[in-house]
Design a protein around this motif. Structure first.
Motif, mmCIF file in Angstrom:
data_model
loop_
_atom_site.group_PDB
_atom_site.id
_atom_site.type_symbol
_atom_site.label_atom_id
_atom_site.label_comp_id
_atom_site.label_asym_id
_atom_site.label_seq_id
_atom_site.Cartn_x
_atom_site.Cartn_y
_atom_site.Cartn_z
ATOM 1 N N ALA A 104 66.721 39.022 41.736
ATOM 2 C CA ALA A 104 68.421 39.679 42.008
ATOM 3 C C ALA A 104 68.417 40.710 40.952
ATOM 4 O O ALA A 104 68.977 41.804 41.051
ATOM 5 N N ALA A 105 67.731 40.537 39.703
ATOM 6 C CA ALA A 105 67.615 41.575 38.482
ATOM 7 C C ALA A 105 66.960 42.660 39.152
ATOM 8 O O ALA A 105 67.332 43.931 38.978
ATOM 9 N N SER A 106 65.820 42.671 40.070
ATOM 10 C CA SER A 106 65.171 43.716 40.304
ATOM 11 C C SER A 106 65.861 44.523 41.470
ATOM 12 O O SER A 106 65.610 45.696 41.465
ATOM 13 N N LEU A 107 66.631 43.816 42.274
ATOM 14 C CA LEU A 107 67.600 44.604 43.373
ATOM 15 C C LEU A 107 68.700 45.089 42.515
ATOM 16 O O LEU A 107 69.031 46.386 42.700
ATOM 17 N N ALA A 108 69.221 44.467 41.428
ATOM 18 C CA ALA A 108 70.136 45.317 40.723
ATOM 19 C C ALA A 108 69.715 46.626 40.020
ATOM 20 O O ALA A 108 70.517 47.415 40.346
ATOM 21 N N ALA A 109 68.602 46.483 39.540
ATOM 22 C CA ALA A 109 67.940 47.769 39.150
ATOM 23 C C ALA A 109 67.618 48.855 40.221
ATOM 24 O O ALA A 109 67.968 49.796 39.924
ATOM 25 N N ALA A 110 67.226 48.211 41.236
ATOM 26 C CA ALA A 110 67.377 49.497 42.565
ATOM 27 C C ALA A 110 68.568 49.986 42.842
ATOM 28 O O ALA A 110 68.583 51.101 43.192
ATOM 29 N N ASP A 111 69.371 49.160 42.762
ATOM 30 C CA ASP A 111 70.915 49.566 42.860
ATOM 31 C C ASP A 111 71.605 50.606 42.244
ATOM 32 O O ASP A 111 72.101 51.458 42.365
ATOM 33 N N ARG A 112 70.968 50.524 40.953
ATOM 34 C CA ARG A 112 71.359 51.564 39.729
ATOM 35 C C ARG A 112 70.453 52.635 40.047
ATOM 36 O O ARG A 112 70.493 53.656 39.085
ATOM 37 N N GLY A 113 69.540 52.720 40.577
ATOM 38 C CA GLY A 113 68.663 53.805 40.673
ATOM 39 C C GLY A 113 67.260 53.786 39.860
ATOM 40 O O GLY A 113 66.741 54.625 39.704
ATOM 41 N N ALA A 114 67.429 52.625 38.722
ATOM 42 C CA ALA A 114 66.266 52.627 38.034
ATOM 43 C C ALA A 114 64.936 52.073 38.725
ATOM 44 O O ALA A 114 65.113 51.018 39.257
ATOM 45 N N GLY A 115 63.951 53.060 38.650
ATOM 46 C CA GLY A 115 62.543 52.644 39.337
ATOM 47 C C GLY A 115 62.028 51.680 38.494
ATOM 48 O O GLY A 115 62.351 51.357 37.406
ATOM 49 N N THR A 116 60.999 50.869 39.037
ATOM 50 C CA THR A 116 60.109 49.821 38.352
ATOM 51 C C THR A 116 59.143 50.604 37.835
ATOM 52 O O THR A 116 58.596 51.571 38.411
ATOM 53 N N ALA A 117 58.388 49.848 36.868
ATOM 54 C CA ALA A 117 57.310 50.421 36.191
ATOM 55 C C ALA A 117 56.113 50.367 37.324
ATOM 56 O O ALA A 117 56.059 49.622 37.894
#
Length: 178
Positions: A104-117
């Motif tokens: 859920a946290a990874s999807l929330a980060a994607a929703d904020r537009g924050a890419g993953t490392a």
């Protein structure tokens, strides 16, 4: 008014969702936990926390609380009474309610537009496509290569232009879509 196919598209666009059946109903789960099902008479049944149920009741008076053994477990609403945007939001809220915290946290980060490392997705695909890919758990070109063009186009936010740019980036890496 929405349909089962619209609900299916909204649910399957979320990370690690599987479609199956539950007591004869079409059902969707994330890592084995059901979050939405559709009864044979066209009622969407969503696992939601109490705060989300209250908001859903206010927005959809034709819906009702789902109670099992005296405990509130979610919300039921006829698909005919929900527009597509509201259905997407309800399905997403139900997914968040049942998904593991890290997922859920990874999807929330994607929703904020924050890419993953470690993401090597090309910037030219645009923010909606990037969010859709990250939300589906696709943060690298190698992960994108495991999908077909049709699977990518089925993600809300990914259009023909994004697929073309991704295909070009994959070709530059010696990869191709499935």
């Amino acid at each position: 008014m929405t349909t089962l196919s619209q609900l299916r598209k909204a649910a399957l666009a979320l990370p690690e969702v599987e479609e199956g059946t539950h007591f004869g109903m079409v059902a969707f789960s994330v890592r084995g936990k059901g979050f939405v099902s559709v009864s044979k008479d066209g009622q969407a049944q969503l696992h939601l926390p109490e705060s989300e149920v209250e908001a859903a009741e206010a927005a959809h008076p034709s819906g009702e609380r789902l109670v099992r053994m005296g405990k509130l477990i979610g919300f039921r609403v006829p698909l005919d009474d929900v527009n597509g945007k509201d259905l997407n939001a309800l399905v997403r809220a139900a997914w968040y309610c049942r998904a593991p915290k890290r997922l859920a946290a990874s999807l929330a980060a994607a929703d904020r537009g924050a890419g993953t490392a470690g993401s090597d997705l090309p910037a030219g695909i645009g923010r909606p496509a990037t969010q859709a890919l990250l939300g589906a758990g696709l943060s690298t070109l190698a992960q994108v290569a495991a999908r077909s063009e049709d699977e990518l186009l089925a993600l809300h936010g990914v259009g023909p232009k994004a697929v073309r740019i991704l295909s070009e980036a994959l070709a530059a890496e010696g990869l191709a879509l499935r």
